[in-house]
Design an enzyme around this catalytic site. Structure first.
Site, PDB file in Angstrom:
ATOM      1  N   HIS A 151     -13.106  -2.386  11.039  1.00 30.00           N
ATOM      2  CA  HIS A 151     -13.249  -3.280  10.002  1.00 30.00           C
ATOM      3  C   HIS A 151     -11.886  -3.784   9.746  1.00 30.00           C
ATOM      4  O   HIS A 151     -11.673  -5.020   9.487  1.00 30.00           O
ATOM      5  CB  HIS A 151     -13.918  -2.606   8.675  1.00 30.00           C
ATOM      6  CG  HIS A 151     -13.060  -1.324   8.411  1.00 30.00           C
ATOM      7  ND1 HIS A 151     -13.065  -0.303   9.099  1.00 30.00           N
ATOM      8  CD2 HIS A 151     -12.441  -0.863   7.185  1.00 30.00           C
ATOM      9  CE1 HIS A 151     -12.387   0.562   8.606  1.00 30.00           C
ATOM     10  NE2 HIS A 151     -12.073   0.178   7.440  1.00 30.00           N
ATOM     11  N   ASP A 176      -7.459  -3.970   0.607  1.00 31.33           N
ATOM     12  CA  ASP A 176      -8.597  -3.195  -0.006  1.00 31.33           C
ATOM     13  C   ASP A 176      -9.849  -2.959   0.712  1.00 31.33           C
ATOM     14  O   ASP A 176     -10.225  -4.023   1.452  1.00 31.33           O
ATOM     15  CB  ASP A 176      -9.113  -3.923  -1.493  1.00 31.33           C
ATOM     16  CG  ASP A 176      -9.494  -2.961  -2.458  1.00 31.33           C
ATOM     17  OD1 ASP A 176      -8.891  -1.928  -2.859  1.00 31.33           O
ATOM     18  OD2 ASP A 176     -10.559  -2.902  -2.643  1.00 31.33           O
ATOM     19  N   SER A 177     -10.310  -1.611   0.826  1.00 35.23           N
ATOM     20  CA  SER A 177     -11.226  -1.323   1.824  1.00 35.23           C
ATOM     21  C   SER A 177     -11.992  -0.314   1.286  1.00 35.23           C
ATOM     22  O   SER A 177     -11.614   0.422   0.138  1.00 35.23           O
ATOM     23  CB  SER A 177     -10.460  -0.948   3.244  1.00 35.23           C
ATOM     24  OG  SER A 177      -9.542  -0.245   2.843  1.00 35.23           O
ATOM     25  N   SER A 232       0.738  -1.165   0.028  1.00 30.35           N
ATOM     26  CA  SER A 232      -0.024   0.195  -0.132  1.00 30.35           C
ATOM     27  C   SER A 232       0.817   1.348   0.007  1.00 30.35           C
ATOM     28  O   SER A 232       1.929   1.298   0.380  1.00 30.35           O
ATOM     29  CB  SER A 232      -0.979   0.249   1.206  1.00 30.35           C
ATOM     30  OG  SER A 232      -1.677   1.204   1.044  1.00 30.35           O
ATOM     31  N   GLY A 264      -9.361   9.278   5.032  1.00 32.37           N
ATOM     32  CA  GLY A 264     -10.602   8.835   4.278  1.00 32.37           C
ATOM     33  C   GLY A 264     -11.874   9.315   5.007  1.00 32.37           C
ATOM     34  O   GLY A 264     -11.920  10.535   5.111  1.00 32.37           O
ATOM     35  N   ASP A 276     -13.404   8.826   7.704  1.00 28.97           N
ATOM     36  CA  ASP A 276     -13.523   8.651   8.925  1.00 28.97           C
ATOM     37  C   ASP A 276     -14.423   9.929   9.882  1.00 28.97           C
ATOM     38  O   ASP A 276     -15.287   9.548  10.727  1.00 28.97           O
ATOM     39  CB  ASP A 276     -12.318   8.627   9.718  1.00 28.97           C
ATOM     40  CG  ASP A 276     -11.524   7.201   9.618  1.00 28.97           C
ATOM     41  OD1 ASP A 276     -12.201   6.312   9.360  1.00 28.97           O
ATOM     42  OD2 ASP A 276     -10.474   7.007  10.087  1.00 28.97           O
ATOM     43  N   LYS A 329     -10.118   3.220  17.494  1.00 31.35           N
ATOM     44  CA  LYS A 329     -10.765   2.613  16.212  1.00 31.35           C
ATOM     45  C   LYS A 329      -9.813   1.506  15.814  1.00 31.35           C
ATOM     46  O   LYS A 329     -10.429   0.694  15.272  1.00 31.35           O
ATOM     47  CB  LYS A 329     -10.463   4.046  15.090  1.00 31.35           C
ATOM     48  CG  LYS A 329     -10.613   3.564  13.689  1.00 31.35           C
ATOM     49  CD  LYS A 329     -10.367   4.345  12.834  1.00 31.35           C
ATOM     50  CE  LYS A 329     -10.447   3.590  11.349  1.00 31.35           C
ATOM     51  NZ  LYS A 329      -9.801   4.254  10.048  1.00 31.35           N
ATOM     52  N   ASN A 344      -0.952   4.064   1.034  1.00 32.00           N
ATOM     53  CA  ASN A 344      -1.905   4.854   1.675  1.00 32.00           C
ATOM     54  C   ASN A 344      -1.392   5.072   3.242  1.00 32.00           C
ATOM     55  O   ASN A 344      -1.200   3.921   3.834  1.00 32.00           O
ATOM     56  CB  ASN A 344      -3.431   4.128   1.827  1.00 32.00           C
ATOM     57  CG  ASN A 344      -4.385   4.958   2.414  1.00 32.00           C
ATOM     58  OD1 ASN A 344      -4.009   5.361   3.630  1.00 32.00           O
ATOM     59  ND2 ASN A 344      -5.514   5.133   1.874  1.00 32.00           N
TER      60      ASN A 344
HETATM   61  P1  IMP Z   1      -8.311   1.350  -1.565  1.00 24.84           P
HETATM   62  O1  IMP Z   1      -8.387   0.111  -0.755  1.00 24.84           O
HETATM   63  O2  IMP Z   1      -6.814   1.613  -1.884  1.00 24.84           O
HETATM   64  O3  IMP Z   1      -8.906   1.227  -3.101  1.00 24.84           O
HETATM   65  O4  IMP Z   1      -8.837   2.698  -0.753  1.00 24.84           O
HETATM   66  C1  IMP Z   1      -9.939   2.598  -0.071  1.00 24.84           C
HETATM   67  C2  IMP Z   1     -10.353   3.795   0.426  1.00 24.84           C
HETATM   68  O5  IMP Z   1     -11.403   3.557   1.271  1.00 24.84           O
HETATM   69  C3  IMP Z   1      -9.247   4.672   1.145  1.00 24.84           C
HETATM   70  O6  IMP Z   1      -8.785   5.499   0.321  1.00 24.84           O
HETATM   71  C4  IMP Z   1     -10.409   5.467   2.199  1.00 24.84           C
HETATM   72  O7  IMP Z   1     -10.941   6.380   1.369  1.00 24.84           O
HETATM   73  C5  IMP Z   1     -11.639   4.325   2.385  1.00 24.84           C
HETATM   74  N1  IMP Z   1     -11.128   3.894   3.671  1.00 24.84           N
HETATM   75  C6  IMP Z   1     -10.626   2.536   3.773  1.00 24.84           C
HETATM   76  N2  IMP Z   1     -10.622   2.362   5.084  1.00 24.84           N
HETATM   77  C7  IMP Z   1     -10.925   3.419   5.672  1.00 24.84           C
HETATM   78  C8  IMP Z   1     -10.998   3.663   7.154  1.00 24.84           C
HETATM   79  O8  IMP Z   1     -10.620   3.118   7.931  1.00 24.84           O
HETATM   80  N3  IMP Z   1     -11.454   5.076   7.449  1.00 24.84           N
HETATM   81  C9  IMP Z   1     -11.892   5.605   6.536  1.00 24.84           C
HETATM   82  N4  IMP Z   1     -11.942   5.454   5.031  1.00 24.84           N
HETATM   83  C10 IMP Z   1     -11.292   4.269   4.826  1.00 24.84           C
END
Ligand code: IMP
Length: 200
Positions: A186, A75-76, A14, A159, A161, A181, A16
């Site tokens: 999740h 992935d979330s 990742s 994100g 939150d 948190k 992120n």
């Molecule tokens: P990806 O999994 O890289 O496609 O990005 C998932 C996106 O979902 C993130 O950039 C956040 O915007 C959102 N996301 C995933 N997990 C969380 C979290 O724990 N809190 C808030 N937003 C989340």
């Protein structure tokens, strides 16, 4: 029977910062090195699958192949039933190229308002896939249910939150102590499955 992780390095697939912070904290105290796609200067693969688990597997596979080390991808996203599941797997993309989550949260709110705005239920999903360089994979999912609030509250977390209040709570994930948190979200729920199966 799941494969156990026995190596001395795990690469988090990742870029992120929010995810890297949370996943690194979840592994703290473990006897292996935790690195990331940033450590290896890897490009971010395009997420072409249609599920959280599919996209996590795609990212974990690419990172394991590029580094020759086991890789863990997350992935979330935020799923809003009143929006037919959007933004869902497109949660990151709703923030645009500048990763502007104020914009993404506004988009969720205005889409909800356009539906009449009475059903404000939402949940976060986290899919974790651990992939070894030989292609073996293990996947896990976690979910937390809650409600969306407006305006956004709190500058912790990342994100979406600031607009998410988990069931049984009255503050947003953006207002919550990061440790709280981390323990209930999740990601922690998916992580519990992963640890039981592969790191116990
Ligand atoms: P990806 O999994 O890289 O496609 O990005 C998932 C996106 O979902 C993130 O950039 C956040 O915007 C959102 N996301 C995933 N997990 C969380 C979290 O724990 N809190 C808030 N937003 C989340």
């Amino acid at each position: 029977m799941a494969r156990m992780f026995t190596e001395d390095e795990l690469v988090i697939a990742s870029h992120n910062d929010g995810k890297l912070r949370e996943i690194t904290a979840l592994f703290s105290g473990r006897p292996f090195l935790v690195t990331s796609a940033r450590t290896y200067d890897l490009p971010e693969p395009e997420e072409t699958e249609d599920s959280f688990l599919g996209n996590a597997a795609l990212k974990a596979r690419a990172t394991a192949a590029a580094t020759g080390k086991p890789a863990l991808a997350d992935d979330s996203g935020l799923v809003v039933p009143a929006l037919n599941g959007a933004p869902g797997i497109y949660s990151a993309r709703w923030a645009g190229p500048d990763k502007d989550f104020i914009l993404a949260m506004q988009k969720v709110e205005s889409s909800l308002a356009a539906t009449g705005g009475t059903d404000r239920r939402a949940h976060f999903i986290c899919a974790l896939v651990l992939c070894w360089p030989d292609g073996h994979e293990e996947g896990f999912e976690g979910r937390i249910d809650g409600q969306l609030v407006w305006p956004p509250r709190g500058d912790r977390g990342f994100g979406y939150d600031p607009i998410f209040v988990a069931e049984g709570h009255d503050i947003t994930f953006g207002e919550m102590e990061p440790q709280t948190k981390l323990a209930m979200g999740h990601r922690a729920r998916a992580f519990a499955g992963l640890v039981d199966a592969c790191f116990a």
